[in-house]
Design a protein around this motif. Structure first.
Motif, mmCIF file in Angstrom:
data_model
loop_
_atom_site.group_PDB
_atom_site.id
_atom_site.type_symbol
_atom_site.label_atom_id
_atom_site.label_comp_id
_atom_site.label_asym_id
_atom_site.label_seq_id
_atom_site.Cartn_x
_atom_site.Cartn_y
_atom_site.Cartn_z
ATOM 1 N N THR A 73 0.853 -1.180 0.000
ATOM 2 C CA THR A 73 0.000 0.000 0.000
ATOM 3 C C THR A 73 0.888 1.229 0.000
ATOM 4 O OG1 THR A 73 -1.922 1.043 1.078
ATOM 5 C CG2 THR A 73 -0.229 0.143 2.528
ATOM 6 N N THR A 74 0.280 2.405 -0.021
ATOM 7 C CA THR A 74 1.042 3.647 -0.044
ATOM 8 C C THR A 74 0.218 4.759 0.580
ATOM 9 O OG1 THR A 74 2.395 5.100 -1.440
ATOM 10 C CG2 THR A 74 0.273 4.396 -2.339
ATOM 11 N N ALA A 106 -4.098 -1.327 5.600
ATOM 12 C CA ALA A 106 -4.477 -2.357 6.565
ATOM 13 C C ALA A 106 -4.055 -3.704 6.010
ATOM 14 C CB ALA A 106 -5.987 -2.324 6.801
ATOM 15 N N GLU A 107 -4.193 -4.732 6.823
ATOM 16 C CA GLU A 107 -3.812 -6.070 6.380
ATOM 17 C C GLU A 107 -4.841 -6.678 5.429
ATOM 18 O OE1 GLU A 107 -1.980 -8.594 9.559
ATOM 19 O OE2 GLU A 107 -2.515 -6.877 10.837
ATOM 20 N N TYR A 108 -6.107 -6.333 5.623
ATOM 21 C CA TYR A 108 -7.189 -6.830 4.766
ATOM 22 C C TYR A 108 -8.172 -5.695 4.511
ATOM 23 C CZ TYR A 108 -5.706 -11.647 5.767
ATOM 24 O OH TYR A 108 -4.993 -12.818 5.866
ATOM 25 N N THR A 111 7.363 -0.752 6.312
ATOM 26 C CA THR A 111 6.329 -1.739 6.631
ATOM 27 C C THR A 111 5.171 -1.043 7.334
ATOM 28 O OG1 THR A 111 7.326 -2.255 8.772
ATOM 29 C CG2 THR A 111 8.042 -3.573 6.859
ATOM 30 N N LEU A 112 4.044 -1.742 7.418
ATOM 31 C CA LEU A 112 2.859 -1.164 8.071
ATOM 32 C C LEU A 112 3.162 -0.770 9.509
ATOM 33 C CD1 LEU A 112 -0.143 -0.466 7.744
ATOM 34 C CD2 LEU A 112 -0.687 -2.803 8.475
ATOM 35 N N VAL A 135 4.633 0.660 1.053
ATOM 36 C CA VAL A 135 4.473 0.150 2.410
ATOM 37 C C VAL A 135 4.110 -1.337 2.321
ATOM 38 C CG1 VAL A 135 3.253 0.381 4.597
ATOM 39 C CG2 VAL A 135 3.692 2.425 3.184
ATOM 40 N N ASN A 136 5.048 -2.166 2.726
ATOM 41 C CA ASN A 136 4.848 -3.619 2.656
ATOM 42 C C ASN A 136 4.003 -4.083 3.828
ATOM 43 O OD1 ASN A 136 5.498 -6.274 1.524
ATOM 44 N ND2 ASN A 136 6.669 -6.564 3.403
ATOM 45 N N ILE A 137 3.017 -4.938 3.517
ATOM 46 C CA ILE A 137 2.173 -5.506 4.565
ATOM 47 C C ILE A 137 2.674 -6.921 4.839
ATOM 48 C CG2 ILE A 137 -0.177 -5.974 5.313
ATOM 49 C CD1 ILE A 137 0.340 -3.041 4.569
#
Length: 352
Positions: free
Chosen positions: A40-41, A127-129, A326-327, A349-351
């Protein structure tokens, strides 16, 4: 999913966003999909929400509308996707059936959750999901030979640049001026180049961003209004006429005024930017220029075309990603991005 909560960035109220634990999303409609976010970003629109400049934004909503991931669940009426598919998510959710959707104006979808909802009025993708309504319309397959980073900007800033360039009616051999060389401006420059203009002018107050645009071949000429009289320089470059098409992607205090001043008579001025303050259209001053103004929220309905252009190497946004995190560390990224520290353009942004 064995766990019941996830980490997510939440818009608390004006001036405050926070990383919190939130319940995992589930299917709420047969047309939904749940996506496991992989990358995400942060977008300038997230900063506008934080500042209270997006009246429709609802406090308590998970932010994020620019992300990619893997389909985790689909509703019974989702036909185009299945669990395990890699997908880019559209900034807008749209029904595909209302008056506006049928005409391609998906930003104006009349469904309760239509238009720009993700990360604004319903929970988004920092978010993760995330649950995506109208999944058959709102997500795009990522080919195996396209990476997550390649596809990250498909659904928002690349769609914005693509939409703006199409509205601007750019013709081969035109002189095009793009105001703003931030993330959206750089994407707008990329997409303007698809139409074969003879000359592209990038305008920004950051020499660093202007040099990036020139180095990447996105602009032929760069102008900094802190150092040059932009209006006079554009007139000089165009034999006194002005630019054939102007795209305003900065949203600054004076950039709208610059946009119409550097446009030639009968040109199209396309406003891509989101403003935090009201703008003035001084009709007596521009009388006789016969300008056409086009503006509004992006109709992000061409993600499939954009993905093919990415795959073919015609659109390459790798130069935009200057930072990775990362998140868990996204709040540090918010500070850097909002305050334009450390030469930042965009975060990946890596989850985990």
């Amino acid at each position: 999913m064995s766990k019941k909560t996830m980490k997510a960035v939440v818009y608390k109220h004006t001036g405050t966003v926070a990383l919190e634990e939130r319940p995992l999303p589930g299917l709420m409609d047969s047309r939904d999909a749940v996506i496991k976010v992989t990358l995400t970003t942060i977008c300038s629109s997230d900063i506008h929400i934080k500042h209270g400049a997006v009246p429709r934004a609802i406090p308590g909503t998970i932010l994020g509308h620019e992300f990619v991931g893997i389909v985790d669940q689909v509703g019974n009426d989702v036909k185009r996707f299945k669990p395990g598919d890699r997908v880019a998510v559209n900034v807008e959710t749209f029904c595909g059936e209302c008056f506006f959707c049928k005409r391609g104006y998906v930003n104006n979808c009349t469904d309760e959750h239509g238009g720009w909802a993700l990360g604004c009025r319903i929970d988004g993708g920092q978010a993760e999901y995330v649950r995506v309504p109208f999944a058959d319309n709102g997500i795009t397959h990522i080919p195996d030979d396209v990476t997550d980073e390649d596809a990250l900007f498909t659904g928002d800033i690349l769609s914005t640049g693509y939409w703006g360039a199409s509205l601007a009616e750019i013709k081969p051999a035109d002189t095009v001026a793009v105001i703003g060389a931030g993330p959206t401006g750089l994407c707008t420059l990329m997409c303007a180049g698809l139409y074969g203009p003879a000359r592209v002018i990038a305008i920004d107050i950051s020499d660093e961003r202007l040099e990036l645009a020139k180095k990447q071949g996105l602009a032929d000429i760069i102008l900094n209004p802190l150092k040059q009289d932009v209006v006079q320089e554009v007139l000089r470059l165009t034999e006194g006429r002005g630019a054939d098409a102007v795209l305003e992607a900065a949203g600054g205090k004076d950039t709208f005024q610059t946009a119409w001043k550097i446009a030639r008579p009968n040109a199209v001025v396309c406003v891509v930017a989101m403003y935090e303050e009201a703008q003035v259209i001084p009709l007596p001053d521009m009388y006789g220029k016969n300008l056409v103004f086009k503006t509004g929220g992006v109709d992000a309905s061409c993600c499939g075309e954009i993905m093919e252009l990415i795959r073919a190497g015609r659109l390459n946004t790798s130069c935009l990603i200057t930072h990775r995190t990362t998140l868990e560390h996204i709040m540090e990224a918010y500070d850097i991005f909002e305050n334009k520290k450390d030469h930042v353009i965009k975060y990946a942004v890596n989850i985990e």
